[in-house]
Design an enzyme around this catalytic site. Structure first.
Site, short mmCIF file in Angstrom:
data_model
loop_
_atom_site.label_atom_id
_atom_site.label_comp_id
_atom_site.label_asym_id
_atom_site.label_seq_id
_atom_site.Cartn_x
_atom_site.Cartn_y
_atom_site.Cartn_z
CB THR A 10 -0.91 0.01 1.25
OG1 THR A 10 -1.57 1.26 1.36
CG2 THR A 10 -0.09 -0.19 2.52
CD GLU A 15 -3.53 3.46 4.27
OE1 GLU A 15 -3.43 3.58 5.50
OE2 GLU A 15 -4.56 3.04 3.71
CE1 TYR A 60 -3.06 -2.58 5.59
CE2 TYR A 60 -3.32 -0.23 5.15
CZ TYR A 60 -3.17 -1.53 4.69
OH TYR A 60 -3.11 -1.79 3.34
#
Length: 349
Positions: free
Chosen positions: A130, A132, A157
């Site tokens: 990801t 992120e 996460y």
């Protein structure tokens, strides 16, 4: 090519499974069938002669060894992960166990299989991650994530996914395991589990419920249609350079408030209310802890090296997505009874 796809009953994984079969690949779908998985996502290929399903948990090393030995894949596409930021705030342990320990088990199982097979040159381990992991960007539209952006994860996460990325690179450097990595922006589209922003907005709108927007709705995301993402992932597994990472973005930046208003306008057209607009249901709620301000991907590398770019604009993709949910109530209705769906999560911090 025979592909071992982990998390193939999930949102992105199932799109990869469906496209891989359509492209003529064989697929072994490995999924633990946890709360966000749904075998209906791959029902269209379930009877295909090139498709096999294995229910197993990536935290179970013995099961992984058995599956590798039984199916002898040519490549691994590792998508299985806990992925909901709000759930990671309330229960980070599952994210550590699945995303870090599970990836370690996958790497070791793949390395063992690859070594016993004589280290075939065509084998590769594709780790899907990801954007992120890179943290949060300023508002400047010229500043975007590239493959060399330093890691700066802000949630349990994203930290767990950053750790898994580092493990994959370490296994390549230390053991010579042939790997490729990808980091994607926010996905959306058909079969999206109804706890993420876009399906929440669609389904709450239809039910006459508030449309919750965190903070003032100014947080910006780059939105990638899931079928485009699946196409990019298969392009990387087929053509990507070993040891290389590729950022995959939709080139569709929108603030959360803009996105929700667009969804409301689409719903107003496709299923108008008796009076007023669905936008009347917009409600601003307390922001979640550590909410990153902006994500945006520079996809130059995958475009220039592999010739891939997104084919769906966010307006077109959202219209397709809304129509899919309108047409598939039999899919999403039972999922609303699963644990945590419809509840405000991520407040324990």
């Amino acid at each position: 090519m025979k592909l071992l796809i982990t998390g193939g009953a999930g949102f992105i994984g199932s799109a990869v499974v469906r496209q891989a079969i359509a492209r003529g690949h064989q697929v072994v779908n490995l999924d633990a069938l946890t709360y966000a998985a749904c075998l209906e996502n791959v029902a269209s290929v379930a009877d295909h002669p090139g498709y096999v399903f294995e229910q197993a948990d990536i935290r179970d090393r013995a099961a992984l060894d058995r599956i590798f030995a039984a199916h002898a894949p040519d490549a691994v596409m590792h998508l299985a992960a806990e992925s909901h930021v709000d759930r990671s705030i309330d229960g980070p342990g599952d994210f550590i166990e699945t995303n870090i320990t599970g990836t370690f088990n996958m790497l070791e199982a793949a390395r063992g299989f690859w070594t016993r097979a004589g280290r075939p040159a065509g084998f590769r381990f594709h780790h899907i991650s990801t954007d992120e992991v890179f943290g949060s960007l300023p508002a400047d539209p010229l500043v975007k994530f590239t493959e060399t952006t330093p890691y700066d994860p802000r949630s349990p996460y994203s930290a767990s996914k950053a750790a898994s990325d580092h493990l994959v690179r370490a296994w390549a450097e230390t053991y010579g395991l042939p790997v490729v990595l990808t980091n994607c922006s926010n996905n959306y589209g058909p079969f999206h589990f109804p706890e993420k922003l876009i399906p929440v907005v669609i389904l709450n709108a239809l039910a006459g419920k508030p449309l919750p927007i965190y903070g003032d709705g100014s947080n910006i995301r780059d939105w990638l249609y899931v079928e485009d993402h699946a196409d990019a992932l298969l392009t990387v597994i087929e053509k990507g350079e070993l040891g290389r990472s590729y950022n995959i973005g939709g080139e569709n930046e929108r603030s959360n408030l803009e996105l929700v208003k667009t969804l409301c306008a689409i719903l107003d057209e496709k299923r108008p209310k008796e009076s007023g607009s669905y936008a009347d249901q917009i409600t601003f709620v307390t922001d979640r802890p550590g909410h990153d301000a902006r994500y945006a991907i520079d996809p130059s590398r995958i475009r220039e090296e592999l010739g891939w770019r997104p084919s769906v604009t966010v307006e077109e993709g959202l219209a397709r997505t809304v129509q899919w949910y309108l047409d598939n109530e039999a899919w999403w209705r039972p999922l609303q009874d699963r644990a945590g769906v419809g509840q405000r999560l991520g407040t324990k911090a």
